[in-house]
Design a protein around this motif. Sequence first.
Motif, PDB file in Angstrom:
ATOM      1  N   UNK A  26      -5.685  -2.299 -12.802  1.00 20.67           N
ATOM      2  CA  UNK A  26      -5.287  -2.440 -11.403  1.00 20.67           C
ATOM      3  C   UNK A  26      -6.127  -1.498 -10.557  1.00 20.67           C
ATOM      4  N   UNK A  27      -6.406  -1.919  -9.328  1.00 20.11           N
ATOM      5  CA  UNK A  27      -7.202  -1.065  -8.445  1.00 20.11           C
ATOM      6  C   UNK A  27      -6.846  -1.354  -6.994  1.00 20.11           C
ATOM      7  N   UNK A  28      -6.728  -0.291  -6.208  1.00 17.51           N
ATOM      8  CA  UNK A  28      -6.497  -0.381  -4.775  1.00 17.51           C
ATOM      9  C   UNK A  28      -7.649   0.317  -4.072  1.00 17.51           C
ATOM     10  N   UNK A  29      -8.276  -0.367  -3.127  1.00 21.10           N
ATOM     11  CA  UNK A  29      -9.450   0.152  -2.430  1.00 21.10           C
ATOM     12  C   UNK A  29      -9.199   0.072  -0.931  1.00 21.10           C
ATOM     13  N   UNK A  30      -9.570   1.093  -0.179  1.00 19.45           N
ATOM     14  CA  UNK A  30      -9.422   1.051   1.273  1.00 19.45           C
ATOM     15  C   UNK A  30     -10.678   1.585   1.939  1.00 19.45           C
ATOM     16  N   UNK A  31     -11.064   0.929   3.034  1.00 17.05           N
ATOM     17  CA  UNK A  31     -12.169   1.361   3.881  1.00 17.05           C
ATOM     18  C   UNK A  31     -11.696   1.189   5.315  1.00 17.05           C
ATOM     19  N   UNK A  32     -11.370   2.286   5.988  1.00 16.36           N
ATOM     20  CA  UNK A  32     -10.811   2.191   7.328  1.00 16.36           C
ATOM     21  C   UNK A  32      -9.490   1.457   7.299  1.00 16.36           C
ATOM     22  N   UNK A  33      -9.389   0.386   8.094  1.00 16.56           N
ATOM     23  CA  UNK A  33      -8.148  -0.402   8.083  1.00 16.56           C
ATOM     24  C   UNK A  33      -8.273  -1.649   7.219  1.00 16.56           C
ATOM     25  N   UNK A  34      -9.305  -1.694   6.353  1.00 18.19           N
ATOM     26  CA  UNK A  34      -9.465  -2.798   5.405  1.00 18.19           C
ATOM     27  C   UNK A  34      -9.002  -2.349   4.017  1.00 18.19           C
ATOM     28  N   UNK A  35      -8.344  -3.247   3.326  1.00 16.65           N
ATOM     29  CA  UNK A  35      -7.818  -2.948   1.997  1.00 16.65           C
ATOM     30  C   UNK A  35      -8.151  -4.077   1.038  1.00 16.65           C
ATOM     31  N   UNK A  36      -8.341  -3.697  -0.218  1.00 21.64           N
ATOM     32  CA  UNK A  36      -8.470  -4.677  -1.289  1.00 21.64           C
ATOM     33  C   UNK A  36      -7.606  -4.227  -2.456  1.00 21.64           C
ATOM     34  N   UNK A  37      -6.814  -5.144  -2.967  1.00 20.30           N
ATOM     35  CA  UNK A  37      -5.984  -4.890  -4.138  1.00 20.30           C
ATOM     36  C   UNK A  37      -6.363  -5.926  -5.191  1.00 20.30           C
ATOM     37  N   UNK A  38      -6.668  -5.466  -6.394  1.00 17.73           N
ATOM     38  CA  UNK A  38      -7.084  -6.395  -7.438  1.00 17.73           C
ATOM     39  C   UNK A  38      -6.415  -6.019  -8.752  1.00 17.73           C
ATOM     40  N   UNK A  39      -5.984  -7.044  -9.486  1.00 16.57           N
ATOM     41  CA  UNK A  39      -5.320  -6.857 -10.776  1.00 16.57           C
ATOM     42  C   UNK A  39      -5.923  -7.841 -11.761  1.00 16.57           C
ATOM     43  N   UNK A 102      -7.775 -12.728 -13.022  1.00 12.34           N
ATOM     44  CA  UNK A 102      -7.947 -11.841 -11.869  1.00 12.34           C
ATOM     45  C   UNK A 102      -7.163 -12.390 -10.690  1.00 12.34           C
ATOM     46  N   UNK A 103      -6.529 -11.497  -9.944  1.00 11.82           N
ATOM     47  CA  UNK A 103      -5.880 -11.861  -8.689  1.00 11.82           C
ATOM     48  C   UNK A 103      -6.190 -10.758  -7.691  1.00 11.82           C
ATOM     49  N   UNK A 104      -6.503 -11.144  -6.467  1.00 15.09           N
ATOM     50  CA  UNK A 104      -6.902 -10.157  -5.474  1.00 15.09           C
ATOM     51  C   UNK A 104      -6.351 -10.521  -4.099  1.00 15.09           C
ATOM     52  N   UNK A 105      -6.012  -9.483  -3.337  1.00 13.06           N
ATOM     53  CA  UNK A 105      -5.589  -9.627  -1.947  1.00 13.06           C
ATOM     54  C   UNK A 105      -6.461  -8.702  -1.109  1.00 13.06           C
ATOM     55  N   UNK A 106      -7.102  -9.245  -0.091  1.00 14.39           N
ATOM     56  CA  UNK A 106      -7.916  -8.451   0.828  1.00 14.39           C
ATOM     57  C   UNK A 106      -7.306  -8.539   2.218  1.00 14.39           C
ATOM     58  N   UNK A 107      -7.184  -7.400   2.884  1.00 14.89           N
ATOM     59  CA  UNK A 107      -6.584  -7.325   4.218  1.00 14.89           C
ATOM     60  C   UNK A 107      -7.583  -6.710   5.186  1.00 14.89           C
ATOM     61  N   UNK A 108      -7.690  -7.300   6.389  1.00 17.39           N
ATOM     62  CA  UNK A 108      -8.630  -6.750   7.373  1.00 17.39           C
ATOM     63  C   UNK A 108      -7.939  -6.270   8.643  1.00 17.39           C
ATOM     64  N   UNK A 109      -6.618  -6.099   8.584  1.00 12.24           N
ATOM     65  CA  UNK A 109      -5.860  -5.661   9.746  1.00 12.24           C
ATOM     66  C   UNK A 109      -5.257  -6.809  10.531  1.00 12.24           C
ATOM     67  N   UNK A 110      -5.799  -8.006  10.344  1.00 11.43           N
ATOM     68  CA  UNK A 110      -5.299  -9.180  11.047  1.00 11.43           C
ATOM     69  C   UNK A 110      -4.851 -10.289  10.098  1.00 11.43           C
ATOM     70  N   UNK A 111      -5.620 -10.476   9.018  1.00 13.86           N
ATOM     71  CA  UNK A 111      -5.336 -11.564   8.093  1.00 13.86           C
ATOM     72  C   UNK A 111      -5.332 -11.076   6.648  1.00 13.86           C
TER      73      UNK A 111
END
Length: 247
Positions: A26-39, A102-111
Amino acid sequence: MFGRKKTIEFATYTDVGSRSVNEDSVKAISIGDMYCFVLCDGLGGHGMGDAASRLVTDVFDNCFGKTGSTDKFLPTAFSAGQDLLMEEQKRLNAEKKMKTTAVAVALDGKKAYIGHVGDSRAYIFNEGKVLKRTLDHSIPQMLVLSHEIDEKAIRNHPDRNIVLRVMGVEWEKPQYELMAPISLRKCAAFLLCSDGFWELIEEEEMCDMLKESANAREWLDRMADRVKQNGADRDMDNNSAIAVWCR
């Protein structure tokens, strides 16, 4: 307030279960208000499944923020992970021995952008209910879609561990599946989890615990405790999850 960016909080969890090696990553990554979660849930045994899952989560980490836009990130990361996994198998003379879901969720602050391959799942929650989830690439899920079995029968189906799509085998075309982007205004929480996790907890329990919890960590801990209780008398698989709250 309409248009206000949501605050993101998250918690991660992984447990070896009854197995000698944990092939989940599992890994959680953030850059500013962007996030990526991957398992990822590795397959292959003998040290190959855990290597495959770690390699792919690392690729997502390395790719995040480098594609220029979040909507292009998931196709780039899935393809790069697949390519590197195939190269590594050839280098180690381990063809077909290093595979992973693999499953991943990426967030950009809006979507929210969601993609998966295999039977590791992403759930979207809103107003205390499951709004949507990824559909497993498995035989039981196909039987549900063809109306041959009920959704609840997946967890105990004799073929529940037969995965139809994975990373680490030759692809004639991309095997990952992308969900249509969804506005974060419609999302209160996300859950990414391996089959060893979701097989031992019902969606109704996930929702009840979401309502009872004060934050992502508490929600995830409650669910992990239930997974362990329900799996106490079983040969438990590795079980892992990432809980994400959008406030």
